[in-house]
Design an enzyme around this catalytic site. Structure first.
Site, PDB file in Angstrom:
ATOM      1  N   LYS A  93     -33.490  23.385  -4.972  1.00 29.83           N
ATOM      2  CA  LYS A  93     -34.246  23.091  -5.839  1.00 29.83           C
ATOM      3  C   LYS A  93     -34.390  21.516  -5.862  1.00 29.83           C
ATOM      4  O   LYS A  93     -35.375  21.131  -6.287  1.00 29.83           O
ATOM      5  CB  LYS A  93     -34.365  23.645  -7.125  1.00 29.83           C
ATOM      6  N   TYR A 135     -28.452  27.142  -4.852  1.00 24.26           N
ATOM      7  CA  TYR A 135     -29.935  27.151  -5.496  1.00 24.26           C
ATOM      8  C   TYR A 135     -30.240  25.841  -5.757  1.00 24.26           C
ATOM      9  O   TYR A 135     -31.406  25.352  -5.722  1.00 24.26           O
ATOM     10  CB  TYR A 135     -29.894  28.256  -6.590  1.00 24.26           C
ATOM     11  N   SER A 138     -36.340  23.545 -10.369  1.00 25.48           N
ATOM     12  CA  SER A 138     -35.451  24.170 -11.238  1.00 25.48           C
ATOM     13  C   SER A 138     -34.672  23.207 -11.906  1.00 25.48           C
ATOM     14  O   SER A 138     -34.437  22.113 -11.602  1.00 25.48           O
ATOM     15  CB  SER A 138     -34.713  25.434 -10.638  1.00 25.48           C
TER      16      SER A 138
END
Length: 304
Positions: A165, A161, A148
């Site tokens: 990622k 997150y 991401s």
């Protein structure tokens, strides 16, 4: 050139909705038999994953539903074993399963942090590890991580997150190196798409432009027979771009001029990216640094 996946078996995690669903349908359209993985929650009949299987079969393709949590290593091993027993192979793995637990770092909960890392990073580890020996045995495999922009560039409120990622990029880098001589190519997709995880963040017209189907052509390319390896493809709204890690050329500081103050004084040269380089591995970086030191140690006349 037409990309076909006839006869190949593809496993897509988190394939009940959003990007995973779009990837599964796109792979099936190209002839792949698809294992639609989704988390086990409630009755299988009528679940999102079952709906994706039905869509593929209605279009004349082959698909099977496998419901398990990718954070459960044993469940993943069993899923891959059943796939190999039923279809004899696994050619493609798309690690797509993911969750969000967004909060600023100061307010984040450690249990949520671990869960995000378990699903995104360890889920990718579990699935990749389960298919790896089968791919090695056949001398062919394609693995796609889902990273991401939050992991590459950062994003407020997504420390958990973003960390996960970024970690899957590191996993991709190593597996691409280890798989190169075994016919296994490993890449990463950095999608921006309208999914359940983004529907509250964008306007309706923007969500329409960012449909998951606009990303999936990139996923199919990255798991195709002629795919590159060790590549990050950013994709969204029909836009595709390559993201990469690079270094400045580097500046060797002799031992008598190697203080923090010397680094500050030379910062403009150290951080100059006009002659940036892309490094193939950690050892390649070490070799380049030592070559730079050796070059600076040679007499000026020898270099002229």
């Amino acid at each position: 050139m037409t990309i076909t996946l006839d006869g190949q078996v593809a496993l897509v995690t988190g394939a009940g909705t959003g990007l995973g669903r779009a990837h599964a349908l796109a792979l099936a359209e190209r002839g792949a038999r698809v294992v639609v993985n989704d988390i086990d929650a409630g009755p299988a009949a009528g679940s999102p994953g079952a709906g994706v299987v039905a869509e593929i079969e209605a279009a004349g393709g082959q698909a099977v539903l496998e419901r398990c949590d990718v954070a459960d290593a044993d469940a993943v091993e069993s899923m891959v074993a059943r796939t190999v027993e039923a279809w004899g192979r696994v050619d493609i793995l798309i690690n797509n399963a993911g969750i969000l637990r967004d909060k600023s770092f100061a307010k984040s909960d450690l249990a949520d942090f671990r869960q995000v890392v378990d699903v995104h990073l360890m889920g990718s580890v579990h699935c990749s590890r389960a298919v790896w020996p089968h791919m090695v045995e056949r001398g062919y495999g394609r693995i796609l991580m889902t990273t991401s922009a939050s992991g590459i560039y950062g994003n407020f409120g997504q420390a958990n997150y973003g960390a996960a990622k970024a970690a899957v990029v590191g996993l991709m880098n190593v597996l691409a190196i280890e798989g190169r001589t075994r016919g296994i190519r490993v890449n990463a997709l950095a999608p921006t798409a309208a999914t359940r995880m983004t529907e509250d963040l964008l306007e309706p017209d923007e969500l329409a432009r960012l449909a998951p189907e606009t990303v999936s052509p990139g996923a199919v390319f990255l798991v195709s027979p002629d795919a590159p390896t060790k590549t990050i493809l950013a994709a969204g709204a029909g836009v595709f771009a390559v993201a990469r890690m690079e270094e400045s050329r580097g500046l060797h500081l002799p031992a008598d001029r190697r203080t923090p103050e010397d680094i500050a004084a030379q910062w403009e040269r150290i951080s100059d990216m006009t002659e940036s380089v892309v490094t193939g591995s950690a050892f390649e970086q070490t070799r380049r640094y030592l070559d730079l030191v050796q070059r600076d140690a040679e007499p000026t006349a020898a270099r002229s």
